[in-house]
Write an enzyme that holds these catalytic residues in place. Sequence first.
Site, PDB file in Angstrom:
ATOM      1  N   CYS A 107       5.058  -5.316   5.036  1.00 19.39           N
ATOM      2  CA  CYS A 107       6.263  -6.186   4.680  1.00 19.39           C
ATOM      3  C   CYS A 107       7.479  -5.268   4.813  1.00 19.39           C
ATOM      4  O   CYS A 107       7.380  -4.304   4.041  1.00 19.39           O
ATOM      5  CB  CYS A 107       6.160  -7.025   3.565  1.00 19.39           C
ATOM      6  SG  CYS A 107       7.733  -7.977   3.742  1.00 19.39           S
TER       7      CYS A 107
ATOM      8  N   ASN B  80       7.377   4.488  -1.341  1.00 15.60           N
ATOM      9  CA  ASN B  80       6.545   4.829   0.135  1.00 15.60           C
ATOM     10  C   ASN B  80       7.762   3.948   0.835  1.00 15.60           C
ATOM     11  O   ASN B  80       7.313   3.718   2.352  1.00 15.60           O
ATOM     12  CB  ASN B  80       5.481   4.315   0.028  1.00 15.60           C
ATOM     13  CG  ASN B  80       4.175   5.386  -0.671  1.00 15.60           C
ATOM     14  OD1 ASN B  80       4.619   6.407  -0.709  1.00 15.60           O
ATOM     15  ND2 ASN B  80       3.253   4.633  -1.082  1.00 15.60           N
TER      16      ASN B  80
ATOM     17  N   HIS C  32       8.224   0.843   1.396  1.00 16.63           N
ATOM     18  CA  HIS C  32       7.736  -0.587   1.762  1.00 16.63           C
ATOM     19  C   HIS C  32       7.397  -1.390   0.335  1.00 16.63           C
ATOM     20  O   HIS C  32       7.660  -1.039  -0.802  1.00 16.63           O
ATOM     21  CB  HIS C  32       6.577  -0.391   2.538  1.00 16.63           C
ATOM     22  CG  HIS C  32       5.071  -0.115   1.607  1.00 16.63           C
ATOM     23  ND1 HIS C  32       4.582   1.246   1.788  1.00 16.63           N
ATOM     24  CD2 HIS C  32       4.553  -0.658   0.908  1.00 16.63           C
ATOM     25  CE1 HIS C  32       3.576   1.363   1.001  1.00 16.63           C
ATOM     26  NE2 HIS C  32       3.337   0.254   0.252  1.00 16.63           N
TER      27      HIS C  32
END
Length: 369
Positions: free
Chosen positions: A299, A262, A264
């Site tokens: 993050c 994804n 991330h």
Amino acid sequence: VYPHFKTPIQCRFLTSDSISIRRRTAVSRWRSPTFSANYNGVNAQVLGVLKQEQKEIEEEKRSSSLAEKLRLGSLTEDGLSYKEKFIVRCYEVGINKTATVETIANLLQEVGGNHAQSVGFSTDGFATTPTMRKLHLIWVTARMHIEIYRYPAWSDVVEIETWCQSEGRIGTRRDWIIKDFATDEVIGRATSKWVMMNQDTRRLQKVSDDVRDEYLVFCPKTPRLSFPEENNKSLKKISKLEDPAQHSRLGLSPRRADLDMNQHVNNVAYIGWVLESIPKEVLYTHELETITLDYRRECQHDDVVDSLTSPEVDEDTAVTKIIGTNGHAAAATEARDDSLKFLHFLRVSGQGLEINRGRTEWRKKSEKR
């Protein structure tokens, strides 16, 4: 019988320029590079039918992949949960020759993805429904709670059962039961909450009825919880850790290996960051029993992370002990004063933006170790 096919086909002429084809067994998957040239005199409708059949064969081949055939997992008889067996590998254990909590979390993630694939979702690896893929929507973790009552050792076989169900109007939940396959003993349980994010805008989005209808048919009709006990630890709110923290590890950076499909940081990486600020003396004398994480902010790969930890002041010193084996059993509590509890806080270094907050509980290591 056409000489270009290994198996016979039947042709029925509907009109002078319309041909229908029915396959008896299976059209050969071999496709001649001169396919079109050899059939210049055949009606275009025939070519369309043959191409469609070829497409269906390829789709069938993909859906029945070699990985699915070799995987030690399948849907349960009612089709509402999924079970899979895993062998604990040597590279998945720590210094005690038992699986690490990161290993457990990765197995939970793996069995969840395999469950989605087994019901026809997640063709791109994201555990998404057809509508979600069309709208560029993905699932992201909002909360994770894991309890390990006994860590499996190197070469042990564990069986993990998982299922998902609706969680209000803004998310879904997934639960797990972890068993020692040799003894059928429950050695761990976990639960999680997931919310929907637009992959392009990175903004959270409400779960639509279309998406909900797609996955609810594979969910238990009545709520089934891996932690059915009233006031269990998975429900406990995590207090925010206030500065200054007693323990810290500053300047942690995501590795390339921490990024998932994804784009991330994978949720398991946060577990490792949380544990980075645990005092070393605790790691020598205790082992992690319970971890709860609330994910507050995505993050990015170029973020620098600070990990902060302080002991939690809590009057409750009871510890849950499993009696049953099916995730619905009652739990007993026994007093214990050798456990340790900590609050955790992950933030973007220099900015103070909250990424994650957590809570862990640690039990005294067995003397046998």
